[in-house]
Every structure is written in structure tokens, then in C-alpha cells.
Design an enzyme around this catalytic site. Sequence first.
Site, PDB file in Angstrom:
ATOM      1  N   GLU A 192     -37.436  66.318 119.240  1.00  0.00           N
ATOM      2  CA  GLU A 192     -37.528  67.299 118.150  1.00  0.00           C
ATOM      3  C   GLU A 192     -36.706  66.843 116.943  1.00  0.00           C
ATOM      4  O   GLU A 192     -35.588  66.358 117.087  1.00  0.00           O
ATOM      5  CB  GLU A 192     -37.022  68.660 118.657  1.00  0.00           C
ATOM      6  N   ASP A 230     -36.758  83.225 112.928  1.00  0.00           N
ATOM      7  CA  ASP A 230     -35.722  84.158 112.455  1.00  0.00           C
ATOM      8  C   ASP A 230     -35.682  84.047 110.949  1.00  0.00           C
ATOM      9  O   ASP A 230     -35.577  82.946 110.414  1.00  0.00           O
ATOM     10  CB  ASP A 230     -34.338  83.734 112.986  1.00  0.00           C
ATOM     11  N   PHE A 286     -23.205  76.776 116.246  1.00  0.00           N
ATOM     12  CA  PHE A 286     -24.649  76.902 116.389  1.00  0.00           C
ATOM     13  C   PHE A 286     -24.998  77.670 117.669  1.00  0.00           C
ATOM     14  O   PHE A 286     -25.862  78.544 117.679  1.00  0.00           O
ATOM     15  CB  PHE A 286     -25.224  75.483 116.405  1.00  0.00           C
ATOM     16  N   SER A 294     -40.174  64.406 125.156  1.00  0.00           N
ATOM     17  CA  SER A 294     -40.571  64.756 123.791  1.00  0.00           C
ATOM     18  C   SER A 294     -39.308  64.871 122.953  1.00  0.00           C
ATOM     19  O   SER A 294     -38.208  65.047 123.485  1.00  0.00           O
ATOM     20  CB  SER A 294     -41.393  66.051 123.773  1.00  0.00           C
TER      21      SER A 294
HETATM   22  P1  FAD Z   1     -40.418  85.907 120.817  1.00  0.00           P
HETATM   23  O1  FAD Z   1     -40.985  85.248 122.011  1.00  0.00           O
HETATM   24  O2  FAD Z   1     -41.308  86.786 120.006  1.00  0.00           O
HETATM   25  O3  FAD Z   1     -39.128  86.739 121.299  1.00  0.00           O
HETATM   26  C1  FAD Z   1     -38.228  87.271 120.336  1.00  0.00           C
HETATM   27  C2  FAD Z   1     -37.469  88.445 120.944  1.00  0.00           C
HETATM   28  O4  FAD Z   1     -38.352  89.561 121.089  1.00  0.00           O
HETATM   29  C3  FAD Z   1     -36.913  88.175 122.340  1.00  0.00           C
HETATM   30  O5  FAD Z   1     -35.680  88.838 122.435  1.00  0.00           O
HETATM   31  C4  FAD Z   1     -37.941  88.804 123.272  1.00  0.00           C
HETATM   32  O6  FAD Z   1     -37.361  89.210 124.508  1.00  0.00           O
HETATM   33  C5  FAD Z   1     -38.401  89.996 122.448  1.00  0.00           C
HETATM   34  N1  FAD Z   1     -39.784  90.382 122.697  1.00  0.00           N
HETATM   35  C6  FAD Z   1     -40.885  89.601 122.666  1.00  0.00           C
HETATM   36  N2  FAD Z   1     -41.995  90.308 122.911  1.00  0.00           N
HETATM   37  C7  FAD Z   1     -41.595  91.609 123.074  1.00  0.00           C
HETATM   38  C8  FAD Z   1     -42.268  92.838 123.326  1.00  0.00           C
HETATM   39  N3  FAD Z   1     -43.613  92.885 123.449  1.00  0.00           N
HETATM   40  N4  FAD Z   1     -41.538  93.976 123.420  1.00  0.00           N
HETATM   41  C9  FAD Z   1     -40.166  93.939 123.279  1.00  0.00           C
HETATM   42  N5  FAD Z   1     -39.486  92.799 123.033  1.00  0.00           N
HETATM   43  C10 FAD Z   1     -40.196  91.647 122.939  1.00  0.00           C
HETATM   44  N6  FAD Z   1     -36.828  78.930 114.863  1.00  0.00           N
HETATM   45  C11 FAD Z   1     -37.338  78.607 113.649  1.00  0.00           C
HETATM   46  O7  FAD Z   1     -37.169  79.381 112.680  1.00  0.00           O
HETATM   47  N7  FAD Z   1     -38.013  77.436 113.439  1.00  0.00           N
HETATM   48  C12 FAD Z   1     -38.264  76.572 114.450  1.00  0.00           C
HETATM   49  O8  FAD Z   1     -38.894  75.535 114.230  1.00  0.00           O
HETATM   50  C13 FAD Z   1     -37.775  76.890 115.748  1.00  0.00           C
HETATM   51  N8  FAD Z   1     -38.025  76.080 116.809  1.00  0.00           N
HETATM   52  C14 FAD Z   1     -37.619  76.459 118.068  1.00  0.00           C
HETATM   53  C15 FAD Z   1     -37.973  75.647 119.167  1.00  0.00           C
HETATM   54  C16 FAD Z   1     -37.585  76.009 120.457  1.00  0.00           C
HETATM   55  C17 FAD Z   1     -38.011  75.126 121.616  1.00  0.00           C
HETATM   56  C18 FAD Z   1     -36.803  77.186 120.655  1.00  0.00           C
HETATM   57  C19 FAD Z   1     -36.346  77.543 122.045  1.00  0.00           C
HETATM   58  C20 FAD Z   1     -36.460  77.980 119.591  1.00  0.00           C
HETATM   59  C21 FAD Z   1     -36.872  77.647 118.288  1.00  0.00           C
HETATM   60  N9  FAD Z   1     -36.584  78.442 117.171  1.00  0.00           N
HETATM   61  C22 FAD Z   1     -37.053  78.105 115.923  1.00  0.00           C
HETATM   62  C23 FAD Z   1     -35.771  79.659 117.329  1.00  0.00           C
HETATM   63  C24 FAD Z   1     -36.644  80.893 117.535  1.00  0.00           C
HETATM   64  O9  FAD Z   1     -37.475  81.106 116.411  1.00  0.00           O
HETATM   65  C25 FAD Z   1     -35.705  82.085 117.706  1.00  0.00           C
HETATM   66  O10 FAD Z   1     -35.038  81.992 118.945  1.00  0.00           O
HETATM   67  C26 FAD Z   1     -36.335  83.456 117.522  1.00  0.00           C
HETATM   68  O11 FAD Z   1     -35.281  84.424 117.472  1.00  0.00           O
HETATM   69  C27 FAD Z   1     -37.271  83.875 118.649  1.00  0.00           C
HETATM   70  O12 FAD Z   1     -38.451  83.203 118.592  1.00  0.00           O
HETATM   71  P2  FAD Z   1     -39.482  83.293 119.846  1.00  0.00           P
HETATM   72  O13 FAD Z   1     -40.671  82.538 119.462  1.00  0.00           O
HETATM   73  O14 FAD Z   1     -38.791  82.978 121.095  1.00  0.00           O
HETATM   74  O15 FAD Z   1     -39.792  84.880 119.787  1.00  0.00           O
END
Ligand code: FAD
Length: 275
Positions: free
Chosen positions: A8, A99, A206, A6
Site C-alpha cells: 500500500e 473519514d 497515528f 500486496s
Molecule cells: P465501515 O465498514 O462503513 O465501518 C465504519 C463504522 O461504522 C464501524 O465502526 C462499523 O462498525 C460501523 N458500521 C458499519 N455498518 C454499520 C451499520 N449498518 N450499522 C451500525 N454501524 C455500522 N481511509 C481513507 O480515508 N482513505 C483510505 O484510502 C483508507 N484506506 C484504508 C485501508 C484499509 C485496509 C483500512 C483498514 C482502512 C483504511 N482507511 C482509509 C480508514 C477507513 O476509512 C476508516 O477506518 C473509516 O473510519 C472506516 O472505514 P470502513 O470502510 O471500515 O467503514
Amino acid sequence: MKLPISLEFFPPKTAEGAEKLRAARQKLYALKPEFCSVTFGAGGSTQEGTLTAVTEILAEGCPAAPHLSCIGQTRESIRERLAAYSAAGIRRIVALRGDLPSGYGLGGEFRYASDLVAFVRSETGKHFHVEVAAYPETHPQAKSPLSDIDAFIAKVEAGADSGITQYFYNADAYFRYVDDLAARGVRVPIVPGVMPIISSTQLIRFSENCGAEIPRWIRMRLQSFGDDTASIRAFGLDVVSQLCERLVKGGAPGLHFYTMNQSAATVELCRRMGA
Ligand code: FAD
């Protein structure tokens, strides 16, 4: 080798960028990607660009997956976006927390990506295949590696179908992460995210922000090349193609390439792997 791949992209900001991306996609389609995904800016500026790019990809005949981040969003705004995605014929999304740029605060009605996954399932049932982010080297805000594994499991329990990892250059981190999840009963595919090395300063900057480690030996080599982009690219292709080979030999279920809207490095990496 027939390995699911895939790709991105990020939404281009200018008409010229959009034209370059169209040209890159035409070259990348030769790899027969399973789907192409398009990132979504939590801060707002690129949000409409995501749907525009995804609609173009679908019209070109390739399955497309918009990323959707929930930070700063309301249930209503996500509901509207899911309806727009569904109406556009989209069947896969990448569900994230996202973020916000500094200064935005938190806000919104969602806290974690697991809340978004649960909401997507409650609103749209099984319509979308839901991908979520995974962090073999631990998300930078996680309390601990274990709590980050718990956070991934929470996303799967909320209904995620598969994971795509943050990029990394240390295959052992991926294998250990996948083993730890398997030991906890997680069965969904976790596809490694692969970042081709095409520039040095940009990648180093980055990586510091997103918590991806560039091993010292790679960083030192890259820095030693200075502005010699040909050497950076040649070295990057060697390092990343060896990483991909190890990942595939070790059982990775596919590879997700962070193309940076460029085709050459991803095409060459796949050529070297015979994909
Ligand atoms: P989560 O899974 O919610 O985790 C965020 C943080 O919260 C982690 O530290 C986790 O350990 C903690 N956490 C989660 N649940 C709990 C809980 N219940 N209690 C305590 N702590 C908890 N960013 C963008 O803005 N746009 C994009 O399009 C984008 N695409 C991405 C694609 C991929 C494949 C990846 C790997 C990252 C991408 N990101 C993107 C970055 C991502 O948004 C950031 O890394 C963001 O900080 C975390 O998102 P997440 O969905 O992993 O969050």
C-alpha cells in the site's frame, strides 16, 4: 515460501515525493506483489493523486488498486470515478467509508462502506475485485466488537471479495477475528495489514487515531530508544518479522504491507520470511 503479498502507498504530495515513491516501487517490485494499492483522501486533496499513482503503477506492469471512500460523495461522483477507473484498466478497488477531516460534517449519499460495495456491484457487476477494511481490534466508532463483525459481514453480503485488516501487533486478535467470522459462515480471505515500525512518535500518534493498539511492552521499548532511529528500526524489524511469521504459520492467506512509501523495511521483512 510463496506467499501472496500486496503493498500500500499513499499519493505523494510533491514532485520530490513522487520521484522517491517511483524509486521505492522499483525496489519493492522484486517482491512480485499481487497488487499495489493507493489510498484515497476522503477530504479531497489527494483524490486525483490516487488515479495518477495507480496509472503509473499499471504502466510499470503491476496490477494496481485505488482505494475509494464514499463519505461525502454522491452516487454521481462515485459513478464517474468508477468509470474513470474502468477506463484506466483497473480491475480491483479497496472500498471504504473513509473519514472526513473534522469540520466537514457527514454529508453525501453513502453512510457505510457496505452501501458503497452494493453500489459498485449494482453499477459495474463483477468488473472489479472489491476489497474492504477489517478490524481485528474493533473499529474505534463501532458500538461493540460484535456489531463491527456484523458490519464486516454486511460488506461481504453486499458483494466484497476479500478483506484487508487494519494493522495490529497482537496476532491473537487477528486469529480470534478470523475464527469468529468463520463461525458466522464468512469464507472470503482476510489478509492481515502489516505496518513496519520505522518511527516511534509518528506510529504512536497515528495508532491512537485509528484504533490500532501498540502493546505496552512495544510502546515502552520504542519510547526508551528516544531519537535512536537505528535501534527503533532494528527492534521494529524483529517484532514485526516475528508477527508475520506467526500470522503465516497460523494460516493468513497473504500479507498486505503499509509501506509508508518506503521500501527498506518491507523488503527486509520479506527477506527474513523467505518471501
Ligand atoms: P465501515 O465498514 O462503513 O465501518 C465504519 C463504522 O461504522 C464501524 O465502526 C462499523 O462498525 C460501523 N458500521 C458499519 N455498518 C454499520 C451499520 N449498518 N450499522 C451500525 N454501524 C455500522 N481511509 C481513507 O480515508 N482513505 C483510505 O484510502 C483508507 N484506506 C484504508 C485501508 C484499509 C485496509 C483500512 C483498514 C482502512 C483504511 N482507511 C482509509 C480508514 C477507513 O476509512 C476508516 O477506518 C473509516 O473510519 C472506516 O472505514 P470502513 O470502510 O471500515 O467503514
